[in-house]
Design a protein around this motif. Sequence first.
Motif, short mmCIF file in Angstrom:
data_model
loop_
_atom_site.label_atom_id
_atom_site.label_comp_id
_atom_site.label_asym_id
_atom_site.label_seq_id
_atom_site.Cartn_x
_atom_site.Cartn_y
_atom_site.Cartn_z
N TYR A 1 0.84 -1.20 0.00
CA TYR A 1 0.00 0.00 0.00
C TYR A 1 0.88 1.25 0.00
O TYR A 1 1.93 1.28 0.64
CB TYR A 1 -0.91 0.01 1.23
N TYR A 2 0.41 2.28 -0.71
CA TYR A 2 1.20 3.51 -0.87
C TYR A 2 0.32 4.73 -0.65
O TYR A 2 -0.88 4.72 -0.88
CB TYR A 2 1.83 3.58 -2.27
N GLU A 3 0.99 5.76 -0.19
CA GLU A 3 0.37 7.08 -0.04
C GLU A 3 1.17 8.05 -0.91
O GLU A 3 2.40 8.08 -0.82
CB GLU A 3 0.41 7.49 1.42
N ALA B 1 5.05 19.35 -11.36
CA ALA B 1 4.52 18.95 -10.05
C ALA B 1 5.39 17.84 -9.51
O ALA B 1 6.01 17.09 -10.28
CB ALA B 1 3.07 18.50 -10.15
N ILE B 2 5.46 17.74 -8.20
CA ILE B 2 6.26 16.71 -7.56
C ILE B 2 5.33 15.71 -6.88
O ILE B 2 4.44 16.09 -6.12
CB ILE B 2 7.22 17.32 -6.52
N ALA B 3 5.55 14.43 -7.15
CA ALA B 3 4.83 13.35 -6.47
C ALA B 3 5.75 12.76 -5.41
O ALA B 3 6.85 12.30 -5.73
CB ALA B 3 4.39 12.29 -7.46
N ILE B 4 5.32 12.79 -4.16
CA ILE B 4 6.08 12.21 -3.05
C ILE B 4 5.34 10.94 -2.64
O ILE B 4 4.19 11.00 -2.21
CB ILE B 4 6.18 13.19 -1.86
N ILE B 5 6.00 9.80 -2.78
CA ILE B 5 5.34 8.50 -2.60
C ILE B 5 5.98 7.76 -1.44
O ILE B 5 7.20 7.62 -1.37
CB ILE B 5 5.44 7.65 -3.88
N ARG B 6 5.14 7.26 -0.54
CA ARG B 6 5.64 6.54 0.65
C ARG B 6 4.92 5.21 0.78
O ARG B 6 3.70 5.12 0.59
CB ARG B 6 5.43 7.38 1.90
N ASN B 7 5.68 4.18 1.12
CA ASN B 7 5.12 2.87 1.39
C ASN B 7 4.46 2.88 2.78
O ASN B 7 5.12 3.14 3.78
CB ASN B 7 6.22 1.80 1.35
N ILE B 8 3.14 2.62 2.82
CA ILE B 8 2.41 2.63 4.10
C ILE B 8 1.85 1.25 4.41
O ILE B 8 0.86 1.13 5.14
CB ILE B 8 1.28 3.68 4.07
N THR B 9 2.49 0.21 3.87
CA THR B 9 1.97 -1.15 4.04
C THR B 9 1.86 -1.53 5.51
O THR B 9 0.83 -2.05 5.95
CB THR B 9 2.86 -2.16 3.30
#
Length: 283
Positions: free
Chosen positions: A85-87, A98-106
């Motif tokens: 899962y990612y946010e 634009a900047i996409a900041i992606i974090r793993n929220i598993t």
Amino acid sequence: MSISFFEVFPDVLILLDRKGQIADYKAPLVSELYLVLEEWEGKSLQDLWPIQVSAAFERALQQVFWTQTPEQLEYSLSTGGEKAYYEARVIPYSQDRAIAIIRNITERQQRDEQLRHDAFHDGLTGLPNRNLFTDRLEMAMRRFRRFPKLYFAVFFIDLDSFKQVNDCYGHDVGDRLLKAVAGVLQSCVRANDTVARLGGDEFTILLDSITNVAEVRNVAERIQEKFRTPLDLADRELICGVSIGIVLSAFRYKQATDLVKDADTALYQSKQNGKGQYSIFEP
């Protein structure tokens, strides 16, 4: 040897243009996007993710360029039989970037799902608890008001000799007995029915979408027949009968608790008639 900041920084950063093309990127050496860094060159959103995810990113990207305010989305990806899962937070960088900041929220997602599961399930048997049973019963009541031919029934079930089992063999055997009872009850109903544990040796069943009383009696007799056979508790076998109280759907019921109360009353009548009986509530 110095360690690059992005070797330890947990987030993936992607600089995107208006068309969703990658203009630049920064990421940990082991990318959470399941691509090695060299494969990112010239990629677009459609190249990185399945269509559902890339479409969600494109919508967020369009909104960011339109409003110049950040957008946030969550999504999941499956790889190697596991789901992660990612946010993602998409923020404006300029009129065309634009900047996409992606974090793993598993881990967070799994922890939240476990908390939600624990809030609505019995810790010992894994069955739905009182809260979830009440919620499903209320849904059945609302459906019955709209479609009166979709009957339902509530069973209130109590073990006839649970106290003696605890007293003679201890609580560990008692717990194993409750787990075995849960399995037997589930085997007696359909997948769309609900078996729940209210606490102690009290169980309830919601028989959903039934057509007549004969179905209810068949289930009650099937349950009692199952409990005439000894239950295998690994180191011993026990016969433990059950008493059952049943209440049928009716328009007079406004609250789920009223149905459960009348099923409990019918259960008391069953015990008065002798062990291993079932009774259907009559006003």
